[in-house]
Design a protein around this motif. Structure first.
Motif, PDB file in Angstrom:
ATOM      1  N   THR A  32       4.955   0.055   9.108  1.00  0.00           N
ATOM      2  CA  THR A  32       3.724  -0.502   9.686  1.00  0.00           C
ATOM      3  C   THR A  32       3.981  -1.788  10.484  1.00  0.00           C
ATOM      4  O   THR A  32       3.055  -2.342  11.058  1.00  0.00           O
ATOM      5  CB  THR A  32       2.664  -0.787   8.600  1.00  0.00           C
ATOM      6  N   ARG A  55      -6.509   0.026  -1.915  1.00  0.00           N
ATOM      7  CA  ARG A  55      -5.433   0.625  -1.128  1.00  0.00           C
ATOM      8  C   ARG A  55      -4.217  -0.296  -1.096  1.00  0.00           C
ATOM      9  O   ARG A  55      -4.357  -1.518  -1.164  1.00  0.00           O
ATOM     10  CB  ARG A  55      -5.913   0.886   0.307  1.00  0.00           C
ATOM     11  N   ASN A  76      -2.109  -0.730   1.498  1.00  0.00           N
ATOM     12  CA  ASN A  76      -2.077  -1.444   2.787  1.00  0.00           C
ATOM     13  C   ASN A  76      -0.708  -2.081   3.015  1.00  0.00           C
ATOM     14  O   ASN A  76      -0.594  -3.251   3.393  1.00  0.00           O
ATOM     15  CB  ASN A  76      -3.182  -2.506   2.798  1.00  0.00           C
ATOM     16  N   THR A  77       0.322  -1.289   2.803  1.00  0.00           N
ATOM     17  CA  THR A  77       1.702  -1.783   2.781  1.00  0.00           C
ATOM     18  C   THR A  77       2.149  -2.365   4.112  1.00  0.00           C
ATOM     19  O   THR A  77       1.848  -1.813   5.171  1.00  0.00           O
ATOM     20  CB  THR A  77       2.646  -0.609   2.433  1.00  0.00           C
ATOM     21  N   LYS A  78       2.865  -3.486   4.027  1.00  0.00           N
ATOM     22  CA  LYS A  78       3.552  -4.018   5.204  1.00  0.00           C
ATOM     23  C   LYS A  78       4.994  -3.550   5.093  1.00  0.00           C
ATOM     24  O   LYS A  78       5.736  -4.017   4.234  1.00  0.00           O
ATOM     25  CB  LYS A  78       3.475  -5.548   5.210  1.00  0.00           C
ATOM     26  N   PHE A 125       5.531   3.045   4.863  1.00  0.00           N
ATOM     27  CA  PHE A 125       4.239   3.435   4.297  1.00  0.00           C
ATOM     28  C   PHE A 125       4.087   4.943   4.366  1.00  0.00           C
ATOM     29  O   PHE A 125       4.306   5.554   5.420  1.00  0.00           O
ATOM     30  CB  PHE A 125       3.137   2.741   5.110  1.00  0.00           C
TER      31      PHE A 125
END
Lengths: 430, 94
Positions: free
Chosen positions: B73, B46, B48-50, B53
């Protein structure tokens, strides 16, 4: 020794040892003569090992690299302050009563290291083996816990089942009435489980690693990972480039974020895990009480605060903020278990960003990038693993391959399908 | 707590919704032809974007429809919602 001299300007002065005698000696000077607990050196242009992340796991790895493998030319890079992430945000619970053999091995190793840690580090981590109870509220819970206790004991780990009367005797404040919303049919108990002071674990490892020559750089964020083909060669930071042939990512909630800098995709999602503490009150709870089915875990700190953990926000996030509905949900269950807590006032609430894997087990592994290691995905249960994780990561870095204890926690398992499913009652407390 | 603008019902409390994770993960057309690594990538890996998103939500205690949303996020700011099968708006990361 040359390394020591380089790293200890000012005559290579070593840290002073803490003892009752040093306490008395410093009391004579009104406690103004204590030396700094660790140095704040300037980053060198290159090291043998770079550890990204100055939390408990990263600092422990640096310490065990020096102690077990003689590798002291190591730098720990922390974007904020030491132990300011999940190390300082968990509820301090330690236990090793895991179901799967692989998990039992590493968490038990960790608990054993915890048992000697204050002496080893010459730093009081305030380990209190006050026991950890998992409550059963229905017949199914009780059967499941009994099955787990059997499996755990087969792995040589202490665990036992208590009946209602025994639970009530141990926790008088618990509502064990048969008419309770969540009746207590019994509980599993690991007597060697308990709590430790989480900050002290980070500080103790930092001090001991520093004394062995490890550089700890705070307020320095890694902004890139430098690769030469399929090998790692260093990192870019807000304080310049630092080179090393070995780099370990030990950044908990930010594991995917940092791994992406090296072009690595991980099976991790980051969620906020909620916790809160009450005002300090007189001793009322001298053990740890967990309930998997209503998702409550609670203990009382040495200062008297009731420390409570709640659930995960279901969405992914990097914001360490409290969310009311998770806290509300947990409090509703907690007040059924401990009706007297309804008069407690809450003091602080927060969240830590936990890195969760699809099988609720960590990744402690080499990667397809040569010299790059990942120690993450500990999810909601990382604190209890701190020394064991650092110990195993140190071996993995030094030998460039996993130790038998962390072999199963490879990144490969998501391709081979050898997942270690730890979703379950025993994997609740954090 | 988030205030989520359901494209069908308007702004509602987060408690009414369930989360569906990363959006726009296409099921492989012929799973039999995939290598184990490709299958693992589809199943488990994944972003799991900072930051901004693209994710899926379902209005479980409302219209019970799925939709896509763009959310930061870090700040939790919601910048767009759009229907399933729709294209994400311009200028969103990941």
């Amino acid at each position: 020794m040359r390394q020591q001299a380089k790293n200890h300007p000012g005559g290579g002065k070593m840290m002073s040892r803490y003892s009752v005698f040093s306490l008395i000696r410093n009391a004579m000077d009104y406690h103004e003569g204590w030396s700094r607990v660790w140095r704040s050196p300037e980053p060198q242009p290159s090291y043998d090992v770079i550890i990204i992340g100055g939390g408990g796991h990263g600092l422990a790895a640096a310490y065990y690299l020096a102690k077990e493998h003689g590798i002291t030319n190591t730098v720990v890079i922390e974007k904020s302050w030491l132990g300011g992430g999940n190390t300082g945000r968990n509820t301090g619970i330690i236990r090793s009563n895991y179901l799967a053999d692989e998990s039992a091995a590493i968490y038990e190793k960790s608990l054993q290291l915890y048992e000697g840690l204050s002496q080893e580090l010459n730093y009081n981590v305030m380990l209190s083996q006050r026991g950890v109870l998992n409550l059963a509220h229905n017949l199914h819970d009780l059967r499941e816990l009994s099955r787990r206790v059997g499996a755990i004991r087969l792995n040589g780990i202490d665990s036992e089942i208590l009946d209602t009367a025994q639970v009530q005797a141990m926790v008088p404040a618990l509502n064990c009435s048969p008419t309770a919303r969540y009746p207590v049919l019994g509980a599993s108990l690991q007597r060697r489980g308990g709590v430790a002071r989480h900050d002290a674990v980070a500080w103790g490892f930092a001090r001991a690693a520093d004394a062995r020559g490890v550089d700890i750089i705070q307020q320095c964020e890694v902004t890139g990972i430098i690769r030469d083909g399929d090998a790692v060669t260093g990192v870019e930071t807000t304080r310049g480039v630092i080179k090393a042939p070995k780099v370990a990512i030990v950044t908990a909630g930010h594991t995917s974020h940092v791994a992406a800098m090296a072009g690595l995709r991980l099976p991790i999602e980051s969620h906020p895990l909620q916790a809160l503490v009450s005002e300090p009150v007189k001793p009322v709870l001298d053990t740890v009480v967990m309930s998997g089915s209503v998702h409550v875990y609670v203990s009382q700190s040495d200062r008297g605060e009731i420390v409570m953990g709640a659930g995960l926000d279901h969405f992914t996030s990097y914001a360490q903020r409290s969310s009311l509905q998770e806290v509300e949900h947990m409090m509703a269950s907690l007040l059924q278990l401990f009706p007297t807590f309804s008069r407690l006032r809450m003091m602080r609430q927060w969240a830590g960003i936990v890195d969760t894997c699809p099988d609720a087990s960590p990744i402690l592994s080499t990667t397809p990038v040569r010299g790059l290691y990942v120690d993450g995905g500990w999810g909601t249960g990382g604190f209890k693993a701190t020394p064991g994780s650092g110990w195993a990561l140190a071996h993995t870095i030094a030998e460039d391959r996993a130790h038998a204890i962390n072999e199963a926690f490879s990144l490969d398992r998501f391709t081979t399908g050898a997942l270690i499913d730890e979703h379950g009652a025993a994997a609740v407390a954090h | 707590m988030l205030l989520i603008p359901c494209p069908w019902c308007g702004e509602r409390d987060e408690d009414e919704f369930t989360y569906g994770g990363e959006a726009h993960i296409a099921r492989p057309a012929s799973p039999d032809a995939l290598t184990d690594a490709e299958w693992a990538d589809y199943l488990f890996m994944r972003k799991n974007t900072k930051g901004l998103f693209q994710e899926r939500w379902m209005h479980a205690h409302g219209c019970r429809r799925w939709f896509n949303m763009v959310r930061d996020t870090v700040t939790h700011e919601i910048t767009a919602v759009y229907r399933m099968g729709g294209k994400p708006p311009e200028r969103t990361d990941s």
